[in-house]
Design an enzyme around this catalytic site. Structure first.
Site, short mmCIF file in Angstrom:
data_model
loop_
_atom_site.label_atom_id
_atom_site.label_comp_id
_atom_site.label_asym_id
_atom_site.label_seq_id
_atom_site.Cartn_x
_atom_site.Cartn_y
_atom_site.Cartn_z
N HIS A 81 16.60 -28.46 -42.88
CA HIS A 81 17.32 -29.29 -43.84
C HIS A 81 16.50 -30.57 -44.06
O HIS A 81 15.83 -31.03 -43.14
CB HIS A 81 18.69 -29.62 -43.24
CG HIS A 81 19.64 -30.32 -44.15
ND1 HIS A 81 19.58 -31.67 -44.39
CD2 HIS A 81 20.69 -29.85 -44.89
CE1 HIS A 81 20.55 -32.01 -45.22
NE2 HIS A 81 21.24 -30.93 -45.54
N LYS A 140 31.33 -30.83 -40.59
CA LYS A 140 31.15 -29.37 -40.73
C LYS A 140 31.92 -28.63 -39.64
O LYS A 140 32.09 -27.42 -39.70
CB LYS A 140 29.66 -29.01 -40.63
CG LYS A 140 28.83 -29.58 -41.78
CD LYS A 140 27.38 -29.15 -41.66
CE LYS A 140 26.44 -30.07 -42.39
NZ LYS A 140 26.32 -29.80 -43.81
N GLN A 181 24.73 -26.95 -38.10
CA GLN A 181 25.37 -25.66 -38.41
C GLN A 181 25.66 -24.90 -37.11
O GLN A 181 26.70 -24.27 -36.97
CB GLN A 181 24.46 -24.81 -39.31
CG GLN A 181 24.12 -25.43 -40.65
CD GLN A 181 25.30 -25.52 -41.60
OE1 GLN A 181 26.29 -24.81 -41.46
NE2 GLN A 181 25.19 -26.40 -42.57
N CYS A 223 19.15 -28.80 -50.08
CA CYS A 223 18.40 -29.78 -49.28
C CYS A 223 17.39 -29.08 -48.38
O CYS A 223 17.20 -29.47 -47.22
CB CYS A 223 19.32 -30.64 -48.42
SG CYS A 223 20.47 -31.61 -49.37
N ASP A 257 18.54 -29.24 -34.25
CA ASP A 257 19.49 -29.67 -35.26
C ASP A 257 20.64 -28.66 -35.24
O ASP A 257 20.52 -27.55 -35.76
CB ASP A 257 18.81 -29.71 -36.63
CG ASP A 257 19.80 -29.97 -37.76
OD1 ASP A 257 21.00 -30.12 -37.48
OD2 ASP A 257 19.35 -30.01 -38.92
C1 LIG Z 1 21.15 -27.87 -40.85
C2 LIG Z 1 21.64 -29.23 -41.26
N1 LIG Z 1 21.08 -30.32 -40.71
C3 LIG Z 1 21.50 -31.54 -41.03
C4 LIG Z 1 22.50 -31.76 -41.94
C5 LIG Z 1 22.90 -33.16 -42.25
O1 LIG Z 1 24.18 -33.46 -41.80
P1 LIG Z 1 24.93 -34.73 -42.38
O2 LIG Z 1 24.84 -34.63 -43.87
O3 LIG Z 1 26.33 -34.59 -41.90
O4 LIG Z 1 24.26 -35.95 -41.85
C6 LIG Z 1 23.09 -30.64 -42.56
C7 LIG Z 1 24.13 -30.77 -43.59
O5 LIG Z 1 24.16 -31.53 -44.51
C8 LIG Z 1 22.65 -29.35 -42.21
O6 LIG Z 1 23.18 -28.27 -42.77
#
Ligand SMILES: Cc1ncc(COP(=O)(O)O)c(C=O)c1O
Lengths: 151, 416
Positions: B133, B236, B213, B374, B210
C-alpha cells in the site's frame, strides 16, 4: 434501468467512448498538455495545432480511462475544431457549469445542445472529475503550462 | 469502573446473527438494499463499539495521564486497558510495546522517521514488495529523498503469491529493513511472514509487517512471528477511525527518537534541555485518541466473542463463491489467485473501466472500490490501469455476492 444511469450512459456517450473521435497523436501539434486524475490513475494527453490567428486547426487526444472521460474527451475534440482559443475556454466554462448541474449561461444554443448529453453526470458527483479532465488538460495545453490535474 | 470483559467465544459463526450488530447494513441506497463490499477500505462498526465509545464519553471521560481527579484516573485506566487489549490481541509480551497512533499510516511513518532514518547512510537499502500500500511505500521514499536510501523491490508471482525466497534474494549487505504487508489490500495475498522474518533475521535484518489487512482476517501472534514491528489500523478492524497501533519489540522501541514533540512524551523540560519519557509515551505526544482507543478495544473484544476461525471459514466461502462466479464471465480477469489469500477479489473487466463498473454497481446498492487502491506499483506489475475490488467481511452473505455478480453482468450489458 435506473433513470440516473440511463442519463449518464446515454447512447451518444457510449458511442463516443467506444469509438473516440480524434484519437491518437498529432504530428504537427503546436501545443500539448497532459492531464492526470490522481483519484483513479487515468491519464490523458491533448494535442492542439493552432494557426496564426490562434484558431484550433486540429486537435487530438490519447489516453486511457473510463467511458465518461473518454467520451468527454472525444466530444470535446469534435467541438473544438475551428474555434479560437478564447472560444474554447468559453465553451469549457459552460461545460463546467453544466456537469455541476448549473446553468451553462452564455453558450450558443447549438453548443448547449451538444454538451447537454453530459449533463447527467451532475447526479454523480464522484464522477464529475472524469468528465472535466480532458477540458482542464486542453486549457493547460493552450496555456502551455504544467500538467493538469483534476484536484 | 469497567473491568476488562473476559468473554468466551461462542463456537461456530452465524453471519445473519452478527449482521444485527451492524445497524448500517439494513439501510438502502438508491432504494436498493445495501451490499457493502468495500471492507478492505474500511469496515462498518458494530453496536458494541459505538456503545462503548458513547458510554465512555458520556460517563467516564477526561484527559489521560494529567489530572489527579477521579475522571482523569478512570479515563487513564480505560486508555491503558485498551493498550492491554491490543497487547493481548497481538500476543505481545508487554503492554509498553504497543504505541497508539492515529492509524496504520502514522505507525509506519513513525518507524521510518524514528527508527530507520537515523540508521540510514546513503546507499543503504530498504526491501519492500511490489504489492505494498502507498502508506508502506511513501515513508520509505522520504528516506530515499532525504538520506539517499535505496528501495529494493520484491516481485510477486503471476498468481499474486510471494515467495519467502524472493525476500532472501532482495536482502543484501546494505539492507536495513524489510517492510512488507501481512496481507495485500489488492490481491488478498497472505505473505509467509514467519518465514520471511526468519530469513531476514538470519541476515541480521529487522522486519516491519503492515498488518492493516492481516490483523483483520488472521490470528496474529507477534511473538510466534518474531516480527520486529507490526502495524494495525482500527477502522478496518470494525473499530473507529483515528486510531491504530504500532507493536514494536522493546529494544528497537527504546532506541527510537521521538517523532512528535509535545505534552505527555517528556520526562523533563527546562529552558535548555528536554529528556524524553520511555516508550510508549515517548511516541504519544499530545492528547491521544482516547475515545477511539476505547472503541478499538471494544472492537477487539467484540471479535473476541466470536469464533474467529469460523469467521475466516465464512469469509473464504464468500471469496470462493464470488471468484467462481466471476471467473465464469469470460470478460473478467481476476488478479491475485494465491493459494493463501484473504477475502479480497480484484479484477479487470475487458473493455470496461473499473469506475464505470463501480458506478453501475453502486446504483444496484453494491459498494465496491475501483481504481488503483493506493498500490500503483502493483497495478504496473499487472499491467492494469485500475481494477474493481470486492472485499468481504464477517457480516457479508452469499446473497450479497449473488447481487454483486448480477450487477456486474448488468454493468457489462449497459456498457458494451
Ligand atoms: C495494507 C494497508 N496498509 C496500510 C493502510 C493504511 O491504513 P490507514 O489508512 O488506516 O492509515 C491500508 C489501508 O488504507 C492498507 O490496506
Amino acid at each position: 434501468m435506473d433513470q440516473g444511469l440511463r442519463e449518464l450512459y446515454q447512447e451518444v456517450i457510449l458511442d463516443h467512448s467506444r469509438h473516440p473521435r480524434h484519437f491518437g497523436a498529432l504530428e504537427d501539434a503546436t501545443h500539448t498538455g497532459e492531464g492526470y486524475n490522481p483519484l483513479c490513475g487515468d491519464r490523458v494527453k491533448i494535442y492542439l495545432a493552432l494557426d496564426a490567428e490562434n484558431r484550433i486547426r486540429d486537435i487530438a487526444f490519447e489516453g486511457k480511462g473510463c467511458a465518461i472521460s473518454q467520451a468527454s474527451a472525444s466530444m470535446m475534440t469534435d467541438m473544438l475544431v475551428g474555434r479560437t482559443a478564447k472560444e474554447a475556454e468559453r465553451l469549457m466554462g459552460g461545460f463546467l457549469h453544466l456537469v455541476k448541474g448549473e446553468d451553462p449561461n452564455g453558450l450558443a444554443e447549438q453548443d448547449r445542445e451538444r454538451l447537454e448529453v453530459m449533463g447527467g453526470i451532475s447526479e454523480f458527483p464522484m464522477r464529475v472529475k472524469c468528465a472535466t479532465l480532458a477540458w482542464h488538460t486542453m486549457k493547460s495545453a493552450l496555456e502551455g503550462g504544467a500538467a493538469a490535474k483534476t484536484e | 469502573m469497567t473491568a476488562q470483559p473476559k468473554l468466551k467465544p461462542i463456537p461456530g459463526f452465524d453471519p445473519l446473527t452478527a449482521r444485527k450488530d451492524f445497524e448500517i447494513l439494513v439501510r438502502r441506497v438508491y432504494g436498493k438494499p445495501l451490499a457493502y463490499l468495500d471492507n478492505a477500505a474500511s469496515a462498518q462498526k458494530p453496536r458494541p463499539v459505538l456503545d462503548a465509545m458513547y458510554d465512555f464519553a458520556s460517563g467516564e471521560y477526561a484527559n489521560v495521564h494529567r489530572g489527579v481527579h477521579y475522571l482523569s484516573a478512570v479515563a487513564t485506566e480505560r486508555y491503558e486497558a485498551a493498550r492491554e487489549t491490543v497487547r493481548r490481541f497481538l500476543n505481545a509480551a508487554h503492554a509498553d510495546e504497543i504505541v497508539f497512533t492515529k492509524g496504520g499510516t502514522e505507525a509506519i511513518n513513525l518507524v521510518a522517521h524514528s527508527y530507520l532514518a537515523p540508521r540510514i547512510q546513503p546507499g543503504d537499502e530498504i526491501v519492500l514488495s511490489v504489492m505494498e500500500h502507498h502508506s508502506n511505500i511513501v515513508p520509505w521514499h522520504f528516506l530515499r529523498e532525504r538520506y539517499g536510501a535505496v528501495l529494493r523491490w520484491i516481485d510477486v508471482n503471476d498468481d499474486g503469491s510471494l515467495d519467502a525466497g524472493a525476500v532472501d534474494a532482495a536482502i543484501g549487505p546494505k539492507t536495513k529493513l524489510v517492510s512488507i504487508a501481512h496481507m495485500s489490500n489488492v490481491l488478498g495475498t497472505i505473505t509467509p511472514l514467519k518465514e520471511i522474518v526468519a530469513r531476514a533475521h538470519a541476515k541480521g535484518v529487522p522486519v516491519l509487517a503492515d498488518g492493516c489487512q492481516g490483523a483483520v482476517h488472521l490470528a496474529v501472534d507477534v511473538r510466534d512471528l518474531n516480527v520486529d514491528f507490526y502495524v494495525l489500523t482500527g477502522h478496518k478492524l470494525y473499530g473507529p477511525t483515528g486510531i491504530g497501533a504500532l507493536y514494536g519489540k522493546r529494544a528497537p522501541l527504546k532506541s527510537m527518537r521521538p517523532f512528535n514533540g509535545g505534552g505527555e512524551m517528556i520526562r523533563e523540560v527546562t529552558r535548555d534541555l528536554v529528556t524524553y519519557a520511555d516508550p510508549p509515551a515517548r511516541f504519544e505526544a499530545g492528547t491521544p485518541p482516547i475515545i477511539e482507543a476505547v472503541g478499538l478495544a471494544a472492537a477487539i473484544d467484540y471479535l473476541g466473542t466470536l469464533d474467529r476461525a469460523a469467521i475466516a471459514a465464512h469469509e473464504s466461502d464468500l471469496l470462493a463463491h464470488a471468484t467462481e462466479q466471476v471467473k465464469e464471465l469470460n470478460w473478467v480477469r481476476v488478479i491475485g489467485e494465491a493459494k493463501d489469500k484473504g477475502s479480497i477479489l480484484s479484477f479487470e473487466t475487458d473493455g470496461i473501466h473499473a469506475h464505470d463498473v463501480a458506478t453501475i454497481l453502486d446504483r444496484e446498492g453494491v459498494a465496491v472500490r475501483a481504481g488503483h487502491h493506493c498500490a500503483q506499483p502493483l497495478m504496473e506489475r499487472f499491467g492494469a490501469a485500475s481494477t474493481t475490488r470486492a472485499s468481504f467481511a464477517l457480516y457479508n452473505t452469499r446473497e450479497e455476492v449473488d447481487v454483486f455478480v448480477a450487477a456486474l453482468r448488468k454493468a457489462r450489458s449497459i456498457l458494451t
